[in-house]
Every structure is written in C-alpha cells, then in structure tokens.
Design a protein around this motif. Sequence first.
Motif, PDB file in Angstrom:
ATOM      1  N   VAL A   9      13.501 -11.204  -4.446  1.00  0.00           N
ATOM      2  CA  VAL A   9      13.135 -12.103  -3.359  1.00  0.00           C
ATOM      3  C   VAL A   9      12.751 -11.247  -2.154  1.00  0.00           C
ATOM      4  O   VAL A   9      13.521 -10.377  -1.729  1.00  0.00           O
ATOM      5  N   LEU A  10      11.572 -11.491  -1.622  1.00  0.00           N
ATOM      6  CA  LEU A  10      11.079 -10.747  -0.469  1.00  0.00           C
ATOM      7  C   LEU A  10      11.021 -11.654   0.742  1.00  0.00           C
ATOM      8  O   LEU A  10      10.770 -12.849   0.622  1.00  0.00           O
ATOM      9  N   ASN A  11      11.226 -11.058   1.927  1.00  0.00           N
ATOM     10  CA  ASN A  11      11.088 -11.822   3.157  1.00  0.00           C
ATOM     11  C   ASN A  11      10.344 -11.004   4.201  1.00  0.00           C
ATOM     12  O   ASN A  11       9.137 -11.115   4.340  1.00  0.00           O
ATOM     13  N   SER A  12      11.028 -10.124   4.901  1.00  0.00           N
ATOM     14  CA  SER A  12      10.382  -9.349   5.970  1.00  0.00           C
ATOM     15  C   SER A  12       9.279  -8.442   5.445  1.00  0.00           C
ATOM     16  O   SER A  12       8.255  -8.246   6.108  1.00  0.00           O
ATOM     17  N   LEU A  13       9.473  -7.888   4.246  1.00  0.00           N
ATOM     18  CA  LEU A  13       8.504  -6.936   3.698  1.00  0.00           C
ATOM     19  C   LEU A  13       7.120  -7.534   3.568  1.00  0.00           C
ATOM     20  O   LEU A  13       6.114  -6.870   3.834  1.00  0.00           O
ATOM     21  N   GLN A  14       7.049  -8.780   3.183  1.00  0.00           N
ATOM     22  CA  GLN A  14       5.738  -9.392   2.939  1.00  0.00           C
ATOM     23  C   GLN A  14       4.936  -9.549   4.231  1.00  0.00           C
ATOM     24  O   GLN A  14       3.703  -9.605   4.192  1.00  0.00           O
ATOM     25  N   TYR A  15       5.626  -9.572   5.352  1.00  0.00           N
ATOM     26  CA  TYR A  15       4.946  -9.604   6.650  1.00  0.00           C
ATOM     27  C   TYR A  15       4.675  -8.190   7.161  1.00  0.00           C
ATOM     28  O   TYR A  15       3.590  -7.905   7.672  1.00  0.00           O
ATOM     29  N   GLU A  16       5.670  -7.310   6.999  1.00  0.00           N
ATOM     30  CA  GLU A  16       5.581  -5.976   7.593  1.00  0.00           C
ATOM     31  C   GLU A  16       4.770  -4.985   6.763  1.00  0.00           C
ATOM     32  O   GLU A  16       4.160  -4.069   7.322  1.00  0.00           O
ATOM     33  N   ASN A  17       4.771  -5.139   5.449  1.00  0.00           N
ATOM     34  CA  ASN A  17       4.078  -4.168   4.604  1.00  0.00           C
ATOM     35  C   ASN A  17       3.502  -4.851   3.365  1.00  0.00           C
ATOM     36  O   ASN A  17       4.024  -4.686   2.255  1.00  0.00           O
ATOM     37  N   PRO A  18       2.445  -5.627   3.527  1.00  0.00           N
ATOM     38  CA  PRO A  18       1.869  -6.353   2.382  1.00  0.00           C
ATOM     39  C   PRO A  18       1.369  -5.431   1.273  1.00  0.00           C
ATOM     40  O   PRO A  18       1.321  -5.842   0.113  1.00  0.00           O
ATOM     41  N   LEU A  19       1.025  -4.190   1.605  1.00  0.00           N
ATOM     42  CA  LEU A  19       0.559  -3.257   0.581  1.00  0.00           C
ATOM     43  C   LEU A  19       1.630  -3.021  -0.474  1.00  0.00           C
ATOM     44  O   LEU A  19       1.343  -2.998  -1.680  1.00  0.00           O
ATOM     45  N   ILE A  20       2.875  -2.867  -0.041  1.00  0.00           N
ATOM     46  CA  ILE A  20       3.968  -2.667  -1.003  1.00  0.00           C
ATOM     47  C   ILE A  20       4.179  -3.924  -1.835  1.00  0.00           C
ATOM     48  O   ILE A  20       4.481  -3.847  -3.034  1.00  0.00           O
ATOM     49  N   VAL A  21       4.004  -5.086  -1.228  1.00  0.00           N
ATOM     50  CA  VAL A  21       4.129  -6.332  -1.992  1.00  0.00           C
ATOM     51  C   VAL A  21       3.101  -6.359  -3.126  1.00  0.00           C
ATOM     52  O   VAL A  21       3.423  -6.695  -4.266  1.00  0.00           O
ATOM     53  N   ARG A  22       1.888  -5.995  -2.811  1.00  0.00           N
ATOM     54  CA  ARG A  22       0.844  -5.948  -3.859  1.00  0.00           C
ATOM     55  C   ARG A  22       1.210  -4.941  -4.948  1.00  0.00           C
ATOM     56  O   ARG A  22       0.972  -5.186  -6.137  1.00  0.00           O
ATOM     57  N   GLU A  23       1.810  -3.816  -4.568  1.00  0.00           N
ATOM     58  CA  GLU A  23       2.228  -2.821  -5.553  1.00  0.00           C
ATOM     59  C   GLU A  23       3.349  -3.363  -6.429  1.00  0.00           C
ATOM     60  O   GLU A  23       3.382  -3.105  -7.647  1.00  0.00           O
ATOM     61  N   LEU A  24       4.262  -4.118  -5.834  1.00  0.00           N
ATOM     62  CA  LEU A  24       5.339  -4.737  -6.613  1.00  0.00           C
ATOM     63  C   LEU A  24       4.780  -5.759  -7.599  1.00  0.00           C
ATOM     64  O   LEU A  24       5.229  -5.837  -8.751  1.00  0.00           O
ATOM     65  N   VAL A  25       3.830  -6.557  -7.141  1.00  0.00           N
ATOM     66  CA  VAL A  25       3.190  -7.535  -8.028  1.00  0.00           C
ATOM     67  C   VAL A  25       2.494  -6.829  -9.174  1.00  0.00           C
ATOM     68  O   VAL A  25       2.600  -7.243 -10.346  1.00  0.00           O
ATOM     69  N   GLU A  26       1.811  -5.750  -8.880  1.00  0.00           N
ATOM     70  CA  GLU A  26       1.106  -5.014  -9.925  1.00  0.00           C
ATOM     71  C   GLU A  26       2.075  -4.400 -10.929  1.00  0.00           C
ATOM     72  O   GLU A  26       1.827  -4.406 -12.136  1.00  0.00           O
ATOM     73  N   LYS A  27       3.202  -3.895 -10.442  1.00  0.00           N
ATOM     74  CA  LYS A  27       4.157  -3.226 -11.329  1.00  0.00           C
ATOM     75  C   LYS A  27       4.972  -4.216 -12.163  1.00  0.00           C
ATOM     76  O   LYS A  27       5.166  -4.010 -13.368  1.00  0.00           O
ATOM     77  N   TYR A  28       5.447  -5.273 -11.533  1.00  0.00           N
ATOM     78  CA  TYR A  28       6.385  -6.174 -12.212  1.00  0.00           C
ATOM     79  C   TYR A  28       5.776  -7.507 -12.627  1.00  0.00           C
ATOM     80  O   TYR A  28       6.382  -8.234 -13.420  1.00  0.00           O
ATOM     81  N   GLY A  29       4.629  -7.849 -12.086  1.00  0.00           N
ATOM     82  CA  GLY A  29       4.029  -9.143 -12.372  1.00  0.00           C
ATOM     83  C   GLY A  29       4.431 -10.175 -11.336  1.00  0.00           C
ATOM     84  O   GLY A  29       5.553 -10.145 -10.816  1.00  0.00           O
ATOM     85  N   SER A  30       3.525 -11.080 -11.047  1.00  0.00           N
ATOM     86  CA  SER A  30       3.790 -12.082 -10.012  1.00  0.00           C
ATOM     87  C   SER A  30       4.986 -12.966 -10.355  1.00  0.00           C
ATOM     88  O   SER A  30       5.692 -13.447  -9.465  1.00  0.00           O
ATOM     89  N   GLN A  31       5.230 -13.171 -11.662  1.00  0.00           N
ATOM     90  CA  GLN A  31       6.337 -14.049 -12.065  1.00  0.00           C
ATOM     91  C   GLN A  31       7.697 -13.482 -11.660  1.00  0.00           C
ATOM     92  O   GLN A  31       8.695 -14.207 -11.672  1.00  0.00           O
ATOM     93  N   SER A  32       7.741 -12.206 -11.290  1.00  0.00           N
ATOM     94  CA  SER A  32       8.998 -11.568 -10.906  1.00  0.00           C
ATOM     95  C   SER A  32       9.208 -11.514  -9.400  1.00  0.00           C
ATOM     96  O   SER A  32      10.218 -10.970  -8.946  1.00  0.00           O
ATOM     97  N   ILE A  33       8.270 -12.059  -8.625  1.00  0.00           N
ATOM     98  CA  ILE A  33       8.326 -11.936  -7.171  1.00  0.00           C
ATOM     99  C   ILE A  33       8.403 -13.318  -6.526  1.00  0.00           C
ATOM    100  O   ILE A  33       7.508 -14.149  -6.693  1.00  0.00           O
TER     101      ILE A  33
END
Length: 259
Positions: free
Chosen positions: A104-128
């Motif tokens: 579960v993400l909260n502040s990160l998705q606002y502060e560093n969207p690039l890492i969010v995209r990397e997490l989606v790429e690594k784990y899949g959107s179903q895991s985020i």
Amino acid sequence: MLRKRIIFTLIHSDGYFMQSRNFRLQKVGNLLWLEKNYKFQHISFSLDELIILDATRNQKNLSQFASIVSGVVNDVFIPVAAGGGIRSLADADLLFKSGADKIVLNSLQYENPLIVRELVEKYGSQSIIASVDYKSTAEGHLVYVNDGSKKIEYSLKEYLTYLEDLGVGEIYLNSIDKDGTGFGYDLETILNVKDLLSIPLIIAGGAGNEKHLLEGLKTDGIAAVATANLFNFIGDGLPNARNHIISLGENIANWNANS
C-alpha cells in the motif's frame, strides 16, 4: 461478475495496534492482544483480505513493521497488503519477503511517482494499492499525505486520475472526516468520484456495523469495503456481519467450510 470483498484494516504505530478517529490514534494493544482478541485463523473466514498500515508519526522503523507483518500473516490464509513508509524498491521487497501479497502506497505516489512506476513494472499493478486520504471542506475535497499531515495541490478527482495513470492496481479511498466515527461511509463523495476509475475501488472510513458494509457492497462501482474499527467488530462481530450479508444474497464469497 467479480465478487465484492470485505477487508479489515489494522493500523499499527510504535509497536501497538491502534484505533483511529479522524486520524487521531488511540493505543489498543500489541500483537499478543490482537491474537487473543481476534483469533485471525477463525475470523479469516469472514474476510477476503487484510490490510496492515504503519501510521507511526515520527520516524518509521520499516524493519520493525515488517516483523509485525510477518507475525500477523502466520495466522491468516487470506491475501495481506502492507504499507506505511515505503520509499524505495528495497522497502517494498522487505514487506513482500515478510509475507505481504500486496503493498500500500501513500506519500510515495505523490513525492516520487517514478519509483511507483518501477514498482508496478517489477511486481505488477495487481500488487500495488494506492491509498488516498481526503477531507471534505467548503473548498472541495482536499487530499492529504504523510499520515494526513500534509495537504497537496491536487483535487480529489485530479489525484484519482493521476494515480490510475501511474498504473496502480487499486485505490483505497479513505475519508478522514468519517475515519473511526462508526457513522457510515462518505457515500456522497464516493458516488461523485467512482465513475472516474476503471480500476477497483476500496472504500474506507466510517464503517461501524454490518449495515454500513452492506451499503457499500450494494453500491455499483465499489469493489470492496474496508473497516478499521477494532472495537465495533471485536469477537464475533465480523463473522456475524459476513453471515448476515451472505444471507441477503450479496455478491461476496462464502469461505465458511461448515456452511
């Protein structure tokens, strides 16, 4: 048609589980208290998922929180999502290795969207899961990050669209005004924003009894209802609520092997 879900949210802070009301935390008990009063092996049949959030207001200790997650998942056999203080892929890795099925993400998705995209790429959107905390004011619906302490410039509708564009798999929409009140979900706001999304919407904030859960489940466009109300659903509260909802023919799974 996909079945809808009932989710229980555990709020953790500084080694203890908390009851939250409008994001003001009240200490309830530690992991031993939780095991004694909730017996997750039993009530897991009343749930579809469990979410564990670290709401520690000062410096978060992700290693300590990961050990709490590991301790909780030992007793449950349902999907578990965990979050709070994730700032990097390594942080996410630690929670996954501790037994989380989703993060579960909260502040990160606002502060560093690039890492969010990397997490989606690594784990899949179903895991985020993207967590969104908001308040309703005369100015409109205001979005907050950092455990509800920092207002951001996005409107609620703008932010939901922004998050879906990041590639997250679900939205966890939580009303700060309704949080912990037990007065029911903020359905007025939910109805106003749900059609913006093509990904599953989890609603949180305000559920105090089975009637509130049922209202949410009956609402089109809502994939899941969540409650973090430790007091109202203690003991057999969750099993009784689920059994009642199933008896009314709602579109949720029946995990009770004895029924």
